[in-house]
Design an enzyme around this catalytic site. Structure first.
Site, PDB file in Angstrom:
ATOM      1  N   ARG A 133       0.644 -19.008 -11.780  1.00 20.69           N
ATOM      2  CA  ARG A 133       0.362 -19.742 -13.025  1.00 20.69           C
ATOM      3  C   ARG A 133      -0.857 -20.635 -12.832  1.00 20.69           C
ATOM      4  O   ARG A 133      -1.688 -20.779 -13.729  1.00 20.69           O
ATOM      5  CB  ARG A 133       1.592 -20.572 -13.465  1.00 20.69           C
ATOM      6  CG  ARG A 133       1.273 -21.543 -14.602  1.00 20.69           C
ATOM      7  CD  ARG A 133       2.485 -22.018 -15.383  1.00 20.69           C
ATOM      8  NE  ARG A 133       3.629 -22.351 -14.563  1.00 20.69           N
ATOM      9  CZ  ARG A 133       3.734 -23.430 -13.781  1.00 20.69           C
ATOM     10  NH1 ARG A 133       2.756 -24.301 -13.706  1.00 20.69           N
ATOM     11  NH2 ARG A 133       4.825 -23.637 -13.064  1.00 20.69           N
ATOM     12  N   TYR A 144      -9.220 -17.142 -39.081  1.00 18.34           N
ATOM     13  CA  TYR A 144      -8.103 -16.220 -38.904  1.00 18.34           C
ATOM     14  C   TYR A 144      -6.807 -16.849 -39.445  1.00 18.34           C
ATOM     15  O   TYR A 144      -6.563 -18.048 -39.227  1.00 18.34           O
ATOM     16  CB  TYR A 144      -7.990 -15.886 -37.408  1.00 18.34           C
ATOM     17  CG  TYR A 144      -6.737 -15.168 -37.024  1.00 18.34           C
ATOM     18  CD1 TYR A 144      -6.391 -13.961 -37.618  1.00 18.34           C
ATOM     19  CD2 TYR A 144      -5.887 -15.685 -36.058  1.00 18.34           C
ATOM     20  CE1 TYR A 144      -5.227 -13.292 -37.270  1.00 18.34           C
ATOM     21  CE2 TYR A 144      -4.721 -15.020 -35.698  1.00 18.34           C
ATOM     22  CZ  TYR A 144      -4.401 -13.833 -36.309  1.00 18.34           C
ATOM     23  OH  TYR A 144      -3.252 -13.188 -35.961  1.00 18.34           O
ATOM     24  N   ASP A 180     -14.586 -20.082 -32.442  1.00 14.36           N
ATOM     25  CA  ASP A 180     -13.888 -18.812 -32.258  1.00 14.36           C
ATOM     26  C   ASP A 180     -14.939 -17.719 -32.467  1.00 14.36           C
ATOM     27  O   ASP A 180     -15.379 -17.474 -33.587  1.00 14.36           O
ATOM     28  CB  ASP A 180     -12.749 -18.698 -33.276  1.00 14.36           C
ATOM     29  CG  ASP A 180     -11.973 -17.379 -33.137  1.00 14.36           C
ATOM     30  OD1 ASP A 180     -12.514 -16.427 -32.544  1.00 14.36           O
ATOM     31  OD2 ASP A 180     -10.831 -17.313 -33.644  1.00 14.36           O
ATOM     32  N   LYS A 229      -9.237  -8.229 -28.776  1.00  8.53           N
ATOM     33  CA  LYS A 229     -10.157  -7.525 -29.664  1.00  8.53           C
ATOM     34  C   LYS A 229     -11.256  -6.834 -28.844  1.00  8.53           C
ATOM     35  O   LYS A 229     -10.949  -5.989 -28.044  1.00  8.53           O
ATOM     36  CB  LYS A 229     -10.696  -8.519 -30.697  1.00  8.53           C
ATOM     37  CG  LYS A 229      -9.579  -9.363 -31.363  1.00  8.53           C
ATOM     38  CD  LYS A 229      -8.647  -8.512 -32.159  1.00  8.53           C
ATOM     39  CE  LYS A 229      -7.372  -9.128 -32.672  1.00  8.53           C
ATOM     40  NZ  LYS A 229      -7.007 -10.465 -32.517  1.00  8.53           N
TER      41      LYS A 229
END
Ligand code: PLP
Length: 380
Positions: free
Chosen positions: A46, A98, A170, A195
């Site tokens: 992590r 978005y 973004d 994407k």
């Protein structure tokens, strides 16, 4: 090294132990230490993982950042940025964003006592006027989703500097192939790696890339404390996708530009929103801010109503009816009922996301097959 060379070589050095040309995937969750209380480069996945680190090095190089962090999804990356804020702080976001970003800001972040408002970031006078004394983050998307508005990132960064507020962009639609927001003065770049970066519809991921080490440390602390890191295997998939990013984005953009021309001349279409078209309201900014192409996302409005729009998006054969974008397969969707359904309906209408809007993610199929597919679907 040029962009394409960095995408292939930075973070992809051959394995010194075996000579393998592709670095191995490190699946280990924990790493053995030499002595108690003295930590090696990796201790627990992590906090850091060699495969994820390789991807983060490539991403930092491609966006010209000082460091990058890879997340389990784009939304996890966005959430991490919002966790820098305190109760009472305010986030000003662009209105063409978005639907999931709208949802997290309004339904999750607001619950923590952080205030949120939207203003059109492509209209910088209105955007700056919406800054409040407690604004601690500017969040923009360019090209915006789904209206493909273009925000002048350099001008927005100048506003952010004047008000001493960090600017996050973004840049999922633009990708670092076309636009590098950190070079234009932004502080944080966010990507849904699901994407274009991944590019093959087979991995969910997110990324943040930053310009200064203090910001990196702040975001790294939040990511490690909250835990939404990208798995080693998924990191490998995104790294593999990045090697062909430039080729894919340029070729997909070429087809999108040709489809935009085709749709612009069609009587069944009311208007086409594509930054590469000369009649796009922000075309001039797009031409300087986006290098080499105008992207592979394309939105258009048809003559008709909600139901007819549903019929059209359900009638294509090659364009698959699905949300998401940026992969080799072309996709089609109706924002009002799909990607932007989580908007409050009044807000959706106010921001211009109409019922007859159709959004395309143009893939790598042959242009003429895509054109013929749209042509037959528009006849329904
Ligand atoms: N930003 C944009 C522009 C997107 O299109 C998406 C997803 O569609 C996201 C963020 C969220 O990313 P993810 O689905 O990887 O969480």
């Amino acid at each position: 090294m040029r962009f394409r060379t960095r995408a292939i070589h930075v973070g992809n050095e051959r394995d010194p132990a075996t000579g393998a040309i592709v670095p191995p995937i490190h699946l280990a969750a924990t790493f053995v230490q030499q002595q108690a209380g003295e930590w090696g480069e990796f201790d627990y996945s992590r906090s850091g993982n060699p495969t994820r680190k390789n991807l983060e090095r490539t991403l930092a190089s491609l966006e010209d950042g000082c460091g990058a962090l890879a997340f389990s999804s784009g939304m996890a990356a966005t959430h991490c940025v919002t966790m820098m804020l305190q109760p009472g702080d305010h986030i000003l976001a662009g209105s063409d964003i978005y639907g999931g970003t709208y949802r997290i800001l309004h339904k999750i972040v607001q619950r923590t006592g952080v205030r949120v408002s939207l203003a059109p970031s492509h209209d910088l006078t209105r955007f700056e006027a919406a800054i409040q004394p407690n604004t601690r983050l500017l969040w923009i998307e360019s090209p915006g989703n789904p209206l493909l508005t273009i925000t002048d990132i350099a001008a927005c960064a100048a506003i952010a500097r004047r008000h001493r507020i960090p600017l996050a962009v973004d840049s999922t639609f633009a990708t670092p192939v076309l636009t590098r927001p950190l070079q234009l003065g932004a502080d944080i770049v966010m990507h849904s790696a699901t994407k274009y970066l991944g590019g093959h519809s087979d991995v969910l991921g997110g990324a943040l890339i930053v310009r200064d080490p203090q910001r990196y440390d702040q975001l790294y602390f939040i990511q490690n404390a909250t835990g939404a890191t990208l798995s080693a295997f998924d990191s490998f998939l995104v790294s593999r996708g990045l090697k062909t990013l430039e080729l894919r984005v340029l070729e997909q953009s070429r087809s999108a530009a040709r489809l935009a021309e085709f749709l612009s001349g069609d009587r069944r279409v009311r208007r086409v929103l594509y930054p590469g078209l000369k009649d796009h309201p922000n075309h001039a900014i797009a031409a300087t801010q986006m290098q080499g192409a105008f992207g592979a996302m394309l939105t258009f409005e048809i003559e008709g109503d909600f139901e007819r729009t549903r019929s059209v998006v359900q009638s294509t054969r090659l364009f698959q009816l699905a949300v998401s974008l940026g992969a080799v397969e072309s996709l089609i969707e109706q924002p009002a009922s799909m990607s932007h359904a989580s908007y409050d309906p009044a807000d959706r209408a106010a921001h211009g996301i109409g019922d007859t809007l159709i959004r395309l993610s143009v893939g790598l199929e042959h242009f003429e097959d895509l054109r013929d597919d749209l042509d037959q679907a528009l006849n329904v």
